[in-house]
Design an enzyme around this catalytic site. Structure first.
Site, PDB file in Angstrom:
ATOM      1  N   ASP A  23     -23.174  54.326 -45.434  1.00  0.00           N
ATOM      2  CA  ASP A  23     -22.935  53.973 -46.658  1.00  0.00           C
ATOM      3  C   ASP A  23     -23.761  52.851 -47.257  1.00  0.00           C
ATOM      4  OD1 ASP A  23     -20.587  54.187 -44.602  1.00  0.00           O
ATOM      5  OD2 ASP A  23     -20.442  52.712 -43.382  1.00  0.00           O
ATOM      6  N   LYS A  59     -24.399  56.146 -51.584  1.00  0.00           N
ATOM      7  CA  LYS A  59     -24.760  57.906 -51.449  1.00  0.00           C
ATOM      8  C   LYS A  59     -23.993  58.453 -52.672  1.00  0.00           C
ATOM      9  CE  LYS A  59     -25.250  57.719 -47.163  1.00  0.00           C
ATOM     10  NZ  LYS A  59     -24.855  57.323 -47.032  1.00  0.00           N
ATOM     11  N   GLY A  86     -18.518  59.170 -44.713  1.00  0.00           N
ATOM     12  CA  GLY A  86     -17.606  58.859 -45.489  1.00  0.00           C
ATOM     13  C   GLY A  86     -17.617  57.864 -47.022  1.00  0.00           C
ATOM     14  N   HIS A  87     -18.261  58.800 -47.676  1.00  0.00           N
ATOM     15  CA  HIS A  87     -18.935  59.192 -49.500  1.00  0.00           C
ATOM     16  C   HIS A  87     -17.469  58.737 -50.109  1.00  0.00           C
ATOM     17  CE1 HIS A  87     -22.768  61.268 -47.885  1.00  0.00           C
ATOM     18  NE2 HIS A  87     -21.972  60.041 -47.039  1.00  0.00           N
ATOM     19  N   GLN A 143     -24.944  59.251 -43.456  1.00  0.00           N
ATOM     20  CA  GLN A 143     -25.434  58.247 -42.806  1.00  0.00           C
ATOM     21  C   GLN A 143     -26.738  57.669 -43.400  1.00  0.00           C
ATOM     22  OE1 GLN A 143     -24.738  61.203 -40.774  1.00  0.00           O
ATOM     23  NE2 GLN A 143     -22.939  60.398 -41.133  1.00  0.00           N
TER      24      GLN A 143
HETATM   25  P1  GDP Z   1     -21.939  55.756 -48.427  1.00  0.00           P
HETATM   26  O1  GDP Z   1     -21.018  56.743 -46.897  1.00  0.00           O
HETATM   27  O2  GDP Z   1     -23.054  55.800 -48.024  1.00  0.00           O
HETATM   28  O3  GDP Z   1     -21.520  56.862 -50.068  1.00  0.00           O
HETATM   29  O4  GDP Z   1     -21.157  54.779 -49.327  1.00  0.00           O
HETATM   30  P2  GDP Z   1     -19.087  53.974 -48.768  1.00  0.00           P
HETATM   31  O5  GDP Z   1     -18.824  54.655 -49.362  1.00  0.00           O
HETATM   32  O6  GDP Z   1     -19.161  53.576 -47.178  1.00  0.00           O
HETATM   33  O7  GDP Z   1     -19.148  52.769 -49.356  1.00  0.00           O
HETATM   34  C1  GDP Z   1     -20.273  52.279 -50.297  1.00  0.00           C
HETATM   35  C2  GDP Z   1     -19.160  51.406 -50.986  1.00  0.00           C
HETATM   36  O8  GDP Z   1     -19.661  50.314 -51.916  1.00  0.00           O
HETATM   37  C3  GDP Z   1     -17.772  52.373 -51.460  1.00  0.00           C
HETATM   38  O9  GDP Z   1     -16.752  51.445 -51.409  1.00  0.00           O
HETATM   39  C4  GDP Z   1     -18.472  51.747 -52.970  1.00  0.00           C
HETATM   40  O10 GDP Z   1     -17.265  52.284 -54.101  1.00  0.00           O
HETATM   41  C5  GDP Z   1     -18.402  51.036 -53.301  1.00  0.00           C
HETATM   42  N1  GDP Z   1     -19.850  50.733 -54.161  1.00  0.00           N
HETATM   43  C6  GDP Z   1     -20.668  51.394 -54.738  1.00  0.00           C
HETATM   44  N2  GDP Z   1     -21.958  50.798 -55.224  1.00  0.00           N
HETATM   45  C7  GDP Z   1     -21.074  49.499 -55.777  1.00  0.00           C
HETATM   46  C8  GDP Z   1     -21.505  48.396 -56.404  1.00  0.00           C
HETATM   47  O11 GDP Z   1     -22.822  48.418 -57.148  1.00  0.00           O
HETATM   48  N3  GDP Z   1     -21.479  47.364 -56.296  1.00  0.00           N
HETATM   49  C9  GDP Z   1     -19.654  47.229 -55.734  1.00  0.00           C
HETATM   50  N4  GDP Z   1     -19.160  46.561 -55.177  1.00  0.00           N
HETATM   51  N5  GDP Z   1     -19.689  48.305 -54.362  1.00  0.00           N
HETATM   52  C10 GDP Z   1     -20.289  49.575 -54.878  1.00  0.00           C
HETATM   53  P1  IMO Z   2     -22.059  57.461 -44.052  1.00  0.00           P
HETATM   54  O1  IMO Z   2     -22.625  59.270 -44.348  1.00  0.00           O
HETATM   55  C1  IMO Z   2     -22.234  54.212 -41.403  1.00  0.00           C
HETATM   56  C2  IMO Z   2     -22.681  55.308 -37.090  1.00  0.00           C
HETATM   57  C3  IMO Z   2     -21.171  55.086 -35.695  1.00  0.00           C
HETATM   58  C4  IMO Z   2     -22.065  55.120 -34.773  1.00  0.00           C
HETATM   59  C5  IMO Z   2     -23.192  55.710 -35.671  1.00  0.00           C
HETATM   60  C6  IMO Z   2     -22.152  57.129 -34.606  1.00  0.00           C
HETATM   61  O2  IMO Z   2     -20.830  56.923 -44.862  1.00  0.00           O
HETATM   62  O3  IMO Z   2     -22.989  56.712 -44.626  1.00  0.00           O
HETATM   63  P2  IMO Z   2     -21.228  59.225 -34.945  1.00  0.00           P
HETATM   64  O4  IMO Z   2     -19.882  59.266 -35.177  1.00  0.00           O
HETATM   65  O5  IMO Z   2     -22.182  59.615 -35.507  1.00  0.00           O
HETATM   66  O6  IMO Z   2     -21.177  59.165 -33.390  1.00  0.00           O
HETATM   67  O7  IMO Z   2     -21.571  57.634 -35.018  1.00  0.00           O
HETATM   68  O8  IMO Z   2     -23.059  56.394 -36.345  1.00  0.00           O
HETATM   69  N1  IMO Z   2     -21.941  56.484 -38.888  1.00  0.00           N
HETATM   70  C7  IMO Z   2     -22.076  55.637 -39.562  1.00  0.00           C
HETATM   71  N2  IMO Z   2     -22.334  54.335 -40.196  1.00  0.00           N
HETATM   72  N3  IMO Z   2     -22.185  55.101 -41.712  1.00  0.00           N
HETATM   73  C8  IMO Z   2     -22.014  56.593 -41.971  1.00  0.00           C
HETATM   74  O9  IMO Z   2     -22.292  57.493 -42.948  1.00  0.00           O
HETATM   75  C9  IMO Z   2     -22.101  56.717 -40.273  1.00  0.00           C
HETATM   76  N4  IMO Z   2     -21.889  57.438 -39.658  1.00  0.00           N
HETATM   77  C10 IMO Z   2     -21.835  57.408 -38.558  1.00  0.00           C
HETATM   78  O10 IMO Z   2     -20.755  53.585 -36.885  1.00  0.00           O
HETATM   79  O11 IMO Z   2     -22.699  53.592 -35.174  1.00  0.00           O
HETATM   80 MG    MG Z   3     -19.601  56.169 -46.455  1.00  0.00          MG
END
Ligand code: GDP
Ligand code: IMO
Ligand code: MG
Length: 421
Positions: free
Chosen positions: A13, A16, A40-41, A222
């Site tokens: 998270d 990416k 979840g991206h 991840q």
């Molecule tokens: P990913 O899994 O690495 O793609 O990241 P996620 O989407 O799960 O989580 C990143 C969260 O941070 C999302 O809600 C984005 O919209 C938000 N986000 C990304 N870059 C920034 C930033 O520079 N500032 C803020 N406030 N939010 C951001």
């Molecule tokens: P993105 O790509 C954050 C965590 C889960 C749990 C562990 C194992 O959005 O960054 P799993 O479902 O793979 O068996 O879970 O890994 N986890 C993540 N945490 N971002 C993710 O993906 C994750 N995918 C799995 O919360 O601790």
């Molecule tokens: Mg994510």
């Protein structure tokens, strides 16, 4: 041409999805190499927010090709939902999404096994997203798995054989009650939809594209600290989230890897169980969670928050061979008077500067303090506008990691991205 890799350096998270979307104009092919719908991206542009789970984050630029590589695991139900959501906003990706025949399928019974495994672990549970990731990779490694290429190759028989095996385990080992009738119906519809896509030997396609001069970006899922080998085992996911995973998950030789973009938050978060040395249990942690909207994009679970951990970050940079750093969410800490960075751990009275074999709860972070930048970073549009305090924060990280921070993100929108000179 080489493959550039973008991956998370923390516990996932990091942002990416946003950065892959920002970088996509520079590439011809955007590829995913591991993970599945546990990811979840999030992407934001034109005031719309999208969350992708299986589909690469290059999908919103219609002149680009996206590839789901062999290292990915696919749940056809979630895949279909993603496609349906994109159709709702008039995005048809049937022509620019290719899928590896060697990618493994998550069966409805894999999800049930995930739940049964977690329940059996009791207090020691991983905090899995329960999307069936662990059981699917387990079947892959133990050579029972069902692959996308099987859809057109004695599929019913192969599906039923694997399902029967899962039923035996669920009944005999877990005495687990379940009903997959409804999910299975949706799943079979998803399989039908999958079969309409370009199902390919993606390793050949990617290598031939590179030979023809096409540029490739590999999108990690991840984060490095969730890697099956190098993460905080057993509190990890079931794939190699590190840059080596891009080689096996796409069929790319190590000498074909170009830039490695390592992405990290200006602080740390973790969702699910497992060690987290810099975790904050006070109002500062609360503030990071609130301002950063730290709730999982896949499960909606609250993310645990804490200060930046430089010991873990350096470890991730080493394992991944990071060539450029990308720092996210600096805007979340705008109001802080003081900001801390963990520069060492104290373990059993000893100061250490490496990640120990076991990241126990006894690790005490040793912090260096910085004055906060106290400015609205979301309004900053170029690096010339960075305050002295912000510059100090990033140059400290650059010095310690011996790696340049080439991009700073100051908000969730595509436009809120500063590329440094
Ligand atoms: P990913 O899994 O690495 O793609 O990241 P996620 O989407 O799960 O989580 C990143 C969260 O941070 C999302 O809600 C984005 O919209 C938000 N986000 C990304 N870059 C920034 C930033 O520079 N500032 C803020 N406030 N939010 C951001
Ligand atoms: P993105 O790509 C954050 C965590 C889960 C749990 C562990 C194992 O959005 O960054 P799993 O479902 O793979 O068996 O879970 O890994 N986890 C993540 N945490 N971002 C993710 O993906 C994750 N995918 C799995 O919360 O601790
Ligand atoms: Mg994510």
């Amino acid at each position: 041409m080489k493959v550039d890799v973008l991956l998370g350096l923390q516990w996932g998270d990091e942002g990416k999805g946003k950065i892959v979307d920002v970088l996509t104009p520079n590439y011809d092919l955007i590829t995913r190499f591991q993970g599945g719908p546990n990811a979840g991206h999030t992407l934001e542009f034109n005031n719309i927010k999208h969350v992708l789970h299986t589909i690469p984050s290059g999908i919103f630029r219609d002149d680009k090709l996206n590839v789901i590589g062999n290292g990915v695991v696919i749940d056809p139900v979630i895949f279909k939902k993603e496609i349906d959501d994109l159709k709702k906003i008039d995005i048809d990706i049937s022509k620019n999404l290719y899928i590896s025949k060697k990618a493994h399928l998550i069966l409805p019974s894999h999800r049930v096994l995930d739940a049964a495994n977690e329940a059996a672990k009791g207090k020691a549970k991983i905090g899995s997203t329960l999307k069936g990731i662990g059981p699917t990779y387990t079947d892959k490694i133990s050579r029972y798995g069902l692959r996308v290429g099987d859809i057109n190759n004695d599929f019913d028989n192969k599906y039923n054989t694997l399902l029967e095996r899962h039923k035996q385990i669920l009944d005999k080992q877990f005495s687990w009650e379940y009903d997959i009738t409804e999910y299975e119906k949706e799943w079979l519809e998803g399989i039908k939809l999958l079969s309409t896509f370009n199902l390919i030997d993606s390793e050949n396609f990617i290598n031939e594209s590179m030979k023809a001069g096409k540029s490739v970006l590999a999108e990690g899922a991840q984060g490095t600290l969730l890697d099956i080998d190098f993460g905080s085992y057993p509190f990890v996911t079931s794939s190699n989230t590190t840059s080596a995973g891009a080689c096996t998950g796409l069929g790319i030789a190590p000498n074909k890897i170009g830039e490695v973009f390592g992405i990290f938050k200006a602080y740390c978060t973790r969702v699910g169980a497992g060690p987290f040395p810099t975790e904050l249990f006070d109002e500062t942690g609360e503030l990071l969670a609130q301002k950063g909207h730290e709730f999982g994009a896949t499960t909606g679970r609250a993310r645990r928050c804490g200060w930046l951990d430089l010991v873990a970050l350096k470890y991730a940079i080493m394992i991944d061979g990071v060539t450029q750093l990308i720092m996210m969410k600096s805007d979340v800490m705008d109001e802080f008077d003081t900001i801390k960075i963990c520069t060492a751990y104290k373990l059993n009275g000893e100061i250490i500067d490496y990640v120990p074999y076991e990241m126990t709860e006894d690790i005490e972070p040793v912090y260096t303090e910085f004055p906060g930048w106290k400015e609205d970073m979301t309004k900053v549009s170029s690096e010339e506008q960075f305050s002295e305090n912000f510059k100090n924060y990033i140059s400290f990280i650059e010095k310690e990691t011996e790696t340049k921070i080439t991009v700073v993100s100051v908000g969730p929108d595509r436009a809120q991205t500063i590329v440094r000179k």
